[in-house]
Design a protein around this motif. Structure first.
Motif, PDB file in Angstrom:
ATOM      1  N   GLU A   7       0.816  -1.209   0.000  1.00  0.00           N
ATOM      2  CA  GLU A   7       0.000   0.000   0.000  1.00  0.00           C
ATOM      3  C   GLU A   7       0.848   1.256   0.000  1.00  0.00           C
ATOM      4  OE1 GLU A   7      -2.455  -0.584   3.585  1.00  0.00           O
ATOM      5  OE2 GLU A   7      -1.210   0.936   4.544  1.00  0.00           O
ATOM      6  N   VAL A   8       0.186   2.363  -0.372  1.00  0.00           N
ATOM      7  CA  VAL A   8       0.878   3.635  -0.448  1.00  0.00           C
ATOM      8  C   VAL A   8      -0.099   4.733  -0.045  1.00  0.00           C
ATOM      9  CG1 VAL A   8       0.297   4.057  -2.882  1.00  0.00           C
ATOM     10  CG2 VAL A   8       2.382   5.040  -1.938  1.00  0.00           C
ATOM     11  N   LEU A   9       0.437   5.795   0.563  1.00  0.00           N
ATOM     12  CA  LEU A   9      -0.385   6.923   0.980  1.00  0.00           C
ATOM     13  C   LEU A   9      -0.205   8.038  -0.056  1.00  0.00           C
ATOM     14  CD1 LEU A   9      -2.242   7.501   3.352  1.00  0.00           C
ATOM     15  CD2 LEU A   9      -0.305   8.549   4.549  1.00  0.00           C
ATOM     16  N   ILE A  10      -1.312   8.470  -0.626  1.00  0.00           N
ATOM     17  CA  ILE A  10      -1.246   9.450  -1.719  1.00  0.00           C
ATOM     18  C   ILE A  10      -1.910  10.762  -1.306  1.00  0.00           C
ATOM     19  CG2 ILE A  10      -1.952   9.904  -4.110  1.00  0.00           C
ATOM     20  CD1 ILE A  10      -1.905   6.866  -4.564  1.00  0.00           C
ATOM     21  N   GLU A  11      -1.230  11.872  -1.571  1.00  0.00           N
ATOM     22  CA  GLU A  11      -1.773  13.189  -1.217  1.00  0.00           C
ATOM     23  C   GLU A  11      -2.677  13.683  -2.338  1.00  0.00           C
ATOM     24  OE1 GLU A  11      -1.233  14.431   1.789  1.00  0.00           O
ATOM     25  OE2 GLU A  11       0.165  12.821   2.288  1.00  0.00           O
ATOM     26  N   ALA A  12      -3.801  13.021  -2.484  1.00  0.00           N
ATOM     27  CA  ALA A  12      -4.797  13.398  -3.491  1.00  0.00           C
ATOM     28  C   ALA A  12      -6.115  12.734  -3.113  1.00  0.00           C
ATOM     29  CB  ALA A  12      -4.350  12.942  -4.878  1.00  0.00           C
ATOM     30  N   PRO A  13      -7.240  13.344  -3.512  1.00  0.00           N
ATOM     31  CA  PRO A  13      -8.541  12.739  -3.194  1.00  0.00           C
ATOM     32  C   PRO A  13      -8.718  11.382  -3.888  1.00  0.00           C
ATOM     33  CG  PRO A  13      -8.782  15.003  -3.999  1.00  0.00           C
ATOM     34  CD  PRO A  13      -7.369  14.602  -4.259  1.00  0.00           C
ATOM     35  N   ALA A  14      -9.567  10.556  -3.316  1.00  0.00           N
ATOM     36  CA  ALA A  14      -9.803   9.211  -3.866  1.00  0.00           C
ATOM     37  C   ALA A  14     -10.230   9.269  -5.334  1.00  0.00           C
ATOM     38  CB  ALA A  14     -10.858   8.479  -3.028  1.00  0.00           C
ATOM     39  N   GLU A  15     -11.020  10.275  -5.687  1.00  0.00           N
ATOM     40  CA  GLU A  15     -11.517  10.397  -7.062  1.00  0.00           C
ATOM     41  C   GLU A  15     -10.363  10.556  -8.064  1.00  0.00           C
ATOM     42  OE1 GLU A  15     -13.882  10.295 -10.205  1.00  0.00           O
ATOM     43  OE2 GLU A  15     -14.544   9.829  -8.163  1.00  0.00           O
ATOM     44  N   VAL A  16      -9.347  11.308  -7.666  1.00  0.00           N
ATOM     45  CA  VAL A  16      -8.182  11.514  -8.540  1.00  0.00           C
ATOM     46  C   VAL A  16      -7.381  10.203  -8.656  1.00  0.00           C
ATOM     47  CG1 VAL A  16      -5.998  12.755  -8.808  1.00  0.00           C
ATOM     48  CG2 VAL A  16      -8.032  13.968  -7.983  1.00  0.00           C
ATOM     49  N   VAL A  17      -7.219   9.523  -7.528  1.00  0.00           N
ATOM     50  CA  VAL A  17      -6.497   8.249  -7.532  1.00  0.00           C
ATOM     51  C   VAL A  17      -7.271   7.234  -8.379  1.00  0.00           C
ATOM     52  CG1 VAL A  17      -5.615   6.362  -6.108  1.00  0.00           C
ATOM     53  CG2 VAL A  17      -5.502   8.715  -5.265  1.00  0.00           C
ATOM     54  N   ALA A  51     -10.114  14.732   3.092  1.00  0.00           N
ATOM     55  CA  ALA A  51     -10.569  15.122   1.758  1.00  0.00           C
ATOM     56  C   ALA A  51      -9.477  15.019   0.702  1.00  0.00           C
ATOM     57  CB  ALA A  51     -11.119  16.543   1.805  1.00  0.00           C
ATOM     58  N   GLU A  52      -8.215  15.137   1.128  1.00  0.00           N
ATOM     59  CA  GLU A  52      -7.152  15.224   0.128  1.00  0.00           C
ATOM     60  C   GLU A  52      -6.076  14.161   0.290  1.00  0.00           C
ATOM     61  OE1 GLU A  52      -5.641  19.104  -0.528  1.00  0.00           O
ATOM     62  OE2 GLU A  52      -7.604  19.792  -1.212  1.00  0.00           O
ATOM     63  N   ARG A  53      -6.422  13.084   0.949  1.00  0.00           N
ATOM     64  CA  ARG A  53      -5.438  12.026   1.137  1.00  0.00           C
ATOM     65  C   ARG A  53      -6.117  10.670   0.970  1.00  0.00           C
ATOM     66  NH1 ARG A  53      -2.050  12.382   6.480  1.00  0.00           N
ATOM     67  NH2 ARG A  53      -0.964  13.964   5.264  1.00  0.00           N
ATOM     68  N   THR A  54      -5.430   9.752   0.280  1.00  0.00           N
ATOM     69  CA  THR A  54      -6.011   8.426   0.022  1.00  0.00           C
ATOM     70  C   THR A  54      -4.975   7.336   0.266  1.00  0.00           C
ATOM     71  OG1 THR A  54      -7.311   9.438  -1.748  1.00  0.00           O
ATOM     72  CG2 THR A  54      -7.227   7.027  -1.703  1.00  0.00           C
ATOM     73  N   LEU A  83       2.993   1.397  -7.546  1.00  0.00           N
ATOM     74  CA  LEU A  83       2.275   2.277  -6.607  1.00  0.00           C
ATOM     75  C   LEU A  83       2.963   3.636  -6.516  1.00  0.00           C
ATOM     76  CD1 LEU A  83       1.202  -0.071  -3.657  1.00  0.00           C
ATOM     77  CD2 LEU A  83      -0.167   0.732  -5.579  1.00  0.00           C
ATOM     78  N   ALA A  84       4.287   3.643  -6.555  1.00  0.00           N
ATOM     79  CA  ALA A  84       5.027   4.901  -6.495  1.00  0.00           C
ATOM     80  C   ALA A  84       4.693   5.761  -7.716  1.00  0.00           C
ATOM     81  CB  ALA A  84       6.528   4.628  -6.406  1.00  0.00           C
ATOM     82  N   THR A  85       4.565   5.101  -8.878  1.00  0.00           N
ATOM     83  CA  THR A  85       4.216   5.839 -10.100  1.00  0.00           C
ATOM     84  C   THR A  85       2.788   6.378 -10.015  1.00  0.00           C
ATOM     85  OG1 THR A  85       5.636   4.298 -11.296  1.00  0.00           O
ATOM     86  CG2 THR A  85       4.215   5.716 -12.623  1.00  0.00           C
ATOM     87  N   ILE A  86       1.871   5.555  -9.523  1.00  0.00           N
ATOM     88  CA  ILE A  86       0.478   5.997  -9.353  1.00  0.00           C
ATOM     89  C   ILE A  86       0.440   7.223  -8.437  1.00  0.00           C
ATOM     90  CG2 ILE A  86      -1.754   5.382  -8.319  1.00  0.00           C
ATOM     91  CD1 ILE A  86      -1.184   2.467  -9.227  1.00  0.00           C
ATOM     92  N   LYS A  87       1.200   7.150  -7.358  1.00  0.00           N
ATOM     93  CA  LYS A  87       1.258   8.267  -6.396  1.00  0.00           C
ATOM     94  C   LYS A  87       1.730   9.542  -7.087  1.00  0.00           C
ATOM     95  CE  LYS A  87       3.929   9.591  -2.253  1.00  0.00           C
ATOM     96  NZ  LYS A  87       2.940  10.062  -1.258  1.00  0.00           N
ATOM     97  N   ARG A  88       2.791   9.415  -7.847  1.00  0.00           N
ATOM     98  CA  ARG A  88       3.365  10.572  -8.533  1.00  0.00           C
ATOM     99  C   ARG A  88       2.346  11.192  -9.501  1.00  0.00           C
ATOM    100  NH1 ARG A  88       6.086  10.511 -12.969  1.00  0.00           N
ATOM    101  NH2 ARG A  88       6.470   8.264 -12.943  1.00  0.00           N
ATOM    102  N   THR A 129      -7.907  -1.244  -3.450  1.00  0.00           N
ATOM    103  CA  THR A 129      -8.841  -0.665  -2.500  1.00  0.00           C
ATOM    104  C   THR A 129      -8.383   0.756  -2.194  1.00  0.00           C
ATOM    105  OG1 THR A 129      -9.061  -2.857  -1.524  1.00  0.00           O
ATOM    106  CG2 THR A 129     -10.013  -1.026  -0.295  1.00  0.00           C
ATOM    107  N   LEU A 130      -9.304   1.703  -2.295  1.00  0.00           N
ATOM    108  CA  LEU A 130      -8.975   3.093  -2.006  1.00  0.00           C
ATOM    109  C   LEU A 130      -9.664   3.497  -0.708  1.00  0.00           C
ATOM    110  CD1 LEU A 130      -9.163   2.647  -5.228  1.00  0.00           C
ATOM    111  CD2 LEU A 130      -9.001   5.126  -5.344  1.00  0.00           C
ATOM    112  N   ILE A 131      -8.882   3.935   0.244  1.00  0.00           N
ATOM    113  CA  ILE A 131      -9.434   4.325   1.535  1.00  0.00           C
ATOM    114  C   ILE A 131      -9.168   5.820   1.755  1.00  0.00           C
ATOM    115  CG2 ILE A 131      -9.408   3.849   4.026  1.00  0.00           C
ATOM    116  CD1 ILE A 131      -7.798   1.157   2.844  1.00  0.00           C
ATOM    117  N   PRO A 132     -10.220   6.668   1.661  1.00  0.00           N
ATOM    118  CA  PRO A 132     -10.015   8.103   1.858  1.00  0.00           C
ATOM    119  C   PRO A 132      -9.601   8.389   3.298  1.00  0.00           C
ATOM    120  CG  PRO A 132     -12.160   7.634   0.874  1.00  0.00           C
ATOM    121  CD  PRO A 132     -11.613   6.335   1.376  1.00  0.00           C
ATOM    122  N   GLU A 133      -8.575   9.205   3.462  1.00  0.00           N
ATOM    123  CA  GLU A 133      -8.165   9.644   4.798  1.00  0.00           C
ATOM    124  C   GLU A 133      -8.222  11.163   4.781  1.00  0.00           C
ATOM    125  OE1 GLU A 133      -4.513   7.874   6.111  1.00  0.00           O
ATOM    126  OE2 GLU A 133      -5.367   5.854   6.039  1.00  0.00           O
TER     127      GLU A 133
END
Lengths: 148, 114
Positions: free
Chosen positions: A9-19, A98-101, B96-101, A92-96
């Motif tokens: 898994e990875v934590l992404i600084e973007a809303p779930a919709e963008v991911v 508004a701007e983190r997924t 996943l790193a690419t998706i994040k970017r 699986t996308l888990i919103p954390e």
């Protein structure tokens, strides 16, 4: 969870919709997964993923925007992908907020492709333990042994 | 390594009962099938079958000592299995790193336009 599963898994600084768009839109998928992606994001849809001059069919399983997306791949051409002849990739996308997924991926099915049908059934009936833990433990033991 | 070899290895270690046998061999060194059968909730016959599969996958070797046959784990092959597993995990980490970017860049771009 099926037997041999890769879970990351990875934590992404973007809303779930963008991911969601990043992992499901074919032109975006071609940036992180295959070189060529022909796919309609609908349950049961058959598509194609190309890797250089190789490639193969892919079939969409679950589409639950923007939290769940899964597909099967790596099954023999001409066959319907089912448990036992393919690998299942589940996002699986888990919103954390508004701007983190949190994005989790589980790839399973590696061990089943070589099994006789009876064994697959027995396997399906059994309780399964986690894989990561098992391998972590083995890796620890292996590194303590001389490798010669 | 070919996909066929991978499949055999996955097949051998993908089964929970076989992992149990493998686990016992890892922690106890060289032991007999009877000893193993005394430490698992399945039959001696099942233990023998699992040992055959593990042996075919190269994960276990056997040696005769007097009347007994002793089994032990092949550390190198086991190491290979853990590396294969780690490779698959690393492949997903890269994806996943690419998706994040991509997702973070798209989000930053959308915020700028707002």
């Amino acid at each position: 969870m099926s037997g041999l599963a890769i879970e990351r898994e990875v934590l992404i600084e973007a809303p779930a919709e963008v991911v969601w768009r990043t992992i499901t839109e074919p032109d975006q998928m071609s940036l992180w997964f295959a070189d060529r992606v022909d796919l309609v994001i609908e349950p049961g849809a058959h598509g194609y993923m190309g890797f250089g001059d190789q490639g193969g069919p892919v079939v969409v399983e679950a589409v639950d925007r923007p939290t769940r997306f899964s597909f099967r791949w790596n099954h023999p051409p001409g066959e319907e992908p089912v448990v036992g002849n393919s690998m299942l990739v589940e996002f699986t996308l888990i919103p954390e907020g508004a701007e983190r997924t949190r994005l989790r991926v589980v790839e399973s099915g590696h061990e089943l492709r070589d099994w006789p049908e009876a064994e697959k059934q027995r396997y399906a009936d059994e309780h399964r333990e986690g894989w990561g833990e098992f391998f972590d433990r083995l890796a620890g033991v292996v590194s303590e042994r001389p490798s010669g | 390594m070919t996909a066929e070899v991978d499949d055999q290895l996955w097949s051998a270690v993908g089964d929970p009962s076989r992992r149990r046998v493998l686990d016992l061999l890892v922690s106890n060194g060289e032991v007999s099938a009877s000893w193993l059968a005394g430490h698992v909730p399945f039959s001696r016959q099942a233990v023998s079958k699992h040992l055959v599969v593990l042996e075919e996958a190269g994960l276990v070797t056997r040696r005769k000592q007097g009347k007994e046959v002793l089994y032990q784990v092949d550390a190198r092959r086991l190491d290979q299995a853990t590396h294969l597993m780690a490779d698959l995990a690393a492949r997903w980490d890269r994806r996943l790193a690419t998706i994040k970017r991509i997702a973070e860049a798209a989000h930053a771009e959308a915020k700028k336009r707002r």
